[in-house]
Design an enzyme around this catalytic site. Sequence first.
Site, PDB file in Angstrom:
ATOM      1  N   TYR A 112       0.872  -1.163   0.000  1.00  0.00           N
ATOM      2  CA  TYR A 112       0.000   0.000   0.000  1.00  0.00           C
ATOM      3  C   TYR A 112       0.906   1.207   0.000  1.00  0.00           C
ATOM      4  CZ  TYR A 112      -4.806   1.563   0.490  1.00  0.00           C
ATOM      5  OH  TYR A 112      -6.049   2.074   0.247  1.00  0.00           O
ATOM      6  N   TRP A 114       1.591   4.160   0.664  1.00  0.00           N
ATOM      7  CA  TRP A 114       1.801   5.294   1.548  1.00  0.00           C
ATOM      8  C   TRP A 114       3.065   5.156   2.393  1.00  0.00           C
ATOM      9  CZ3 TRP A 114      -0.981   9.822   2.061  1.00  0.00           C
ATOM     10  CH2 TRP A 114      -2.215   9.892   1.415  1.00  0.00           C
TER      11      TRP A 114
END
Length: 773
Positions: A112, A114
């Site tokens: 993911y 981020w």
Amino acid sequence: MVRNRNLTLSHWGAYELEIEGGDVAAVHSYENDPDPSPIGQSFVGSLQHRSRISQPAVRRGWLERGPHDHGGGRGREPFVSIGWDNALDLVAAELDRVRKEHGNSAIFGGSYGWASAGRFHHAQSQIHRFLNGIGGYTYSVDTYSTAAARVVIPHVLGKDFYYEVAMSMTAWPVIAEHTRLVVAFGGVALKNAQCNAAGIVRHTARHWLQRARDNDVEFVNISPLKEDAADFLDAEWWPLKPNTDTAMMLGLAHTLVAEDLYDRGFLSSHCTGFDRFLPYLMGKKDGVAKNAEWASAITGIDASRIRALARRMADTRTMIMVARALQRGDHGEQPYWMGAVLAAMLGQIGLPGGGVGFGYAAEGGNGTPVQLLRGPTLPQGANKIEKFIPVARIADALLQPGEAYDYNGHRLAFPDIRLVYWCGGNPFHHHQDLNRLAAAWQRPETIVVHEPYWNSLARHADIVLPATTPLERNDIGRANNDSHIVAMPQAVPPPGEARNDYDMFRALASRLGFEERFTEGRSEMEWLRHLYDAFRQQAARDDIELPDFEEFWHLNILELPLEDNDRVLLADFRQDPQECPLPTPSGRIEIFSETIDGFGYDDCPGHPVWLEPAEWLGSELTRKFPLHLLSNQPRTRLHSQLDFGSTSTDSKIKNREPLLIHVDDARSRGILDGDIVRIFNDRGASLAGARLTSDIRPGVVMLSTGAWYDPVMPGGLDRHGNPNVLTLDKGTSRLAQGPSSNTTLVEIESLSDPAPAIEIFDPPEIHARTAED
């Protein structure tokens, strides 16, 4: 000791860091940031926190019994520390075994993006580049933040949701100057604008909202939470029931038609399918007119207010804002589709200050007057495996390999995943029904994780490789919708034996025979120079002149001339729909979609509709669980990052995440402000600290996401306040299969027994490897 100052970029801002003794001693906001985020203060002491992973480790059961150990030991067994060569040999051997025995589709590449604002050490790019090098992998599509929107909006507007809509929305200066009324479904929460994917140098959302209010723009905050609109906006607060926004929009639309306030000309020239939608709206199709009284019974908002708002919207320049949270509920496609339809009925799409926008302030870059310019980007290569899963269906895939499911018009089957390789992000933060995920997580043969900290993901892995943080490597930071590019020089050496992802994958690629192809012969700094030079050439094509790499690295930060103050979403289409058609089948806004209708989905038909959620305040389940739980983004951290940091911990109540509860709901349960409470339903239970308020709709509670998952035992009570032990793990519909986290009913009670201590920030039991191991 001497303190060195280093400028760096994070998802929540640019900061100058004072380094002392190998850790961050002080944090200073970037001088040109008008509204810096306090999240940066959590950097202090983060690099040598006791939860850091200091060396490679293997779960004891896996080390003793190998990849066919299915004893359910993940999350409960101790680890054994091993050397890097041994760890890399194990990972390489497992990858090779699984692809030879089961094919590359049995490898799931989880990430993911981020993890870091840096563009080279971007975990998602690194792992995908590596796995593509071994022949490919099963991947995920969409995001937990915008899954329903990413699927439905291209059908309605024909455009990529993220780049061509969310990053290209009407700019804040246009709203401040031309808009007279903002109707914000789900609000416009400034706490979310603290962060921006890949970084933000100047936080300006507060400035532009203040400018709009100073120009007498009126705001209506349609949300169960009053705090979803800043106090200085003086917004009208309409505390509707959660998950009923589509019904509210339909009630407004019905008034526009009943009182002849809608724009027939725009619907005729720029839209298709209104004639198919109108019979449903007026009740000709099912005998139920979707009028203001109907909407009032569902939403809890007075019918006279709904009709009055429809008149105001038709009478003035109106911007409809639809928050991301709305599409993270059951049937989450509907409020986004209906938001576009409502704006089309007003006929203001493409006009300065009018129309619709999706996710204003959901990220700090949304709406900023900055021209979109992509890059720098690490090439990931081509994936030879075509199998994928919708991102929020990971537990389904692990529990039900081979089972058929629908997604966006396709009939697919879940792959048989034998090996999970996770690098960047934490599914034990962002997935729903964590007890179900923990059970599903026992199914794969091997789970490999790169992680700096002993969080819940690392504790549920078999092989854990200690990763560096962004401050322990060199990188370049820049978001596609930010006007700055930032050099991120390494501030401190990695602690313990931590390595960056690139070095780990390089060593694995060497063992698997493709090191040269993976690295292209470049070191870390050589890659940074290469990526910058490519971006510099790209910028030159847009007449933007940048200095060479050496000067950029010396200057540390550059501001690019990307001002875009006059941007209006779909302005060209409005001006000439024939010359500038939308890339939909009709070339127009699709109020009725023949494509979606052809899929035959009863949970997402061919035009927007109100569909009763699986759990809501109008359902029978409220007899058992009478409170609706909202699990929004936290104001004190990004997702679960730096949850142990001061900004996050200072907000907690007796070390637990705070739970917002209405004073009347608390009083009826004997709950006092600051009490530790147990939140529960049939899926799980969690402890939190009660914070009493009148600024939330009665019957609704709010527990932000991001507290590290800390169960007393696997599948047991969460001690820390993670709402995802309670949330519903259900796809939004067969169209998008997005997460339905905001569709959750619970009950709450005071905790009578002493609260168990928080343990998640302490390392798990780790043994030194012996000769017997």
